[in-house]
Design an enzyme around this catalytic site. Structure first.
Site, PDB file in Angstrom:
ATOM      1  CG  ASN A  86      -1.599  -1.509   1.530  1.00 56.11           C
ATOM      2  OD1 ASN A  86      -2.279  -1.941   0.128  1.00 56.11           O
ATOM      3  ND2 ASN A  86      -1.962  -1.747   2.307  1.00 56.11           N
ATOM      4  CD  GLN A  93       2.235   3.285   3.121  1.00 57.12           C
ATOM      5  OE1 GLN A  93       2.707   4.156   2.193  1.00 57.12           O
ATOM      6  NE2 GLN A  93       3.730   3.493   4.524  1.00 57.12           N
ATOM      7  CG  HIS A  99       4.486  -2.717   5.427  1.00 57.26           C
ATOM      8  ND1 HIS A  99       4.369  -1.187   5.844  1.00 57.26           N
ATOM      9  CD2 HIS A  99       3.286  -3.061   5.966  1.00 57.26           C
ATOM     10  CE1 HIS A  99       3.120  -0.470   5.730  1.00 57.26           C
ATOM     11  NE2 HIS A  99       2.299  -1.912   5.639  1.00 57.26           N
ATOM     12  CB  ILE A 100       5.972  -6.367   0.919  1.00 55.77           C
ATOM     13  CG1 ILE A 100       6.987  -5.972   0.761  1.00 55.77           C
ATOM     14  CG2 ILE A 100       5.372  -7.078   0.639  1.00 55.77           C
ATOM     15  CD1 ILE A 100       8.320  -6.181  -0.380  1.00 55.77           C
ATOM     16  CG  HIS A 101       0.305  -5.766   4.007  1.00 58.42           C
ATOM     17  ND1 HIS A 101      -0.042  -5.881   4.783  1.00 58.42           N
ATOM     18  CD2 HIS A 101       0.266  -4.630   3.517  1.00 58.42           C
ATOM     19  CE1 HIS A 101      -0.284  -4.682   4.902  1.00 58.42           C
ATOM     20  NE2 HIS A 101       0.323  -3.534   4.336  1.00 58.42           N
TER      21      HIS A 101
END
Length: 111
Positions: A86, A93, A99-101
């Protein structure tokens, strides 16, 4: 960036069990999961969002993507997974730290 919750987690000021970590990244479970398995791949370096990524981050981003299969396996995601980044408030976000989900563990809704 002492106000950043992810920086505090990276700096061990806030405890969070780590599923994976190396010199560039940590991986934790999302506190508010949106899927049966919901992991967060967090760079140790504070980068506010994907909008802030430049050529100097190429190695970090390649590394983050390259560890995703291992992270997914460690999370028990053997049948596939979804990744999401996001970006900015309009992109959903909520925490201003890139960050990566990593999501999976069941049938995920389509887009």
């Amino acid at each position: 960036m002492s106000q950043c919750i992810f920086c505090q987690i990276v700096g061990n000021q806030i405890p969070a069990p780590r599923l994976y970590e190396d010199e560039r990244l940590i991986v934790i479970a999302d506190k508010y999961p949106k899927a049966p398995v919901h992991l967060l791949v967090i760079p140790r370096e504070h980068i506010s969002s994907l909008n802030e990524v430049g050529p100097e981050h190429a190695e970090l981003m390649a590394h983050a993507v390259s560890v995703l299969p291992e992270v997914a396996r460690r999370g028990g995601l053997t049948d596939g997974f979804r990744t999401i980044i996001n970006t900015g408030p309009g992109g959903g976000q909520e925490i201003p730290h890139l960050h990566i989900h990593v999501l999976g563990g069941g049938r995920l809704p389509g887009f």
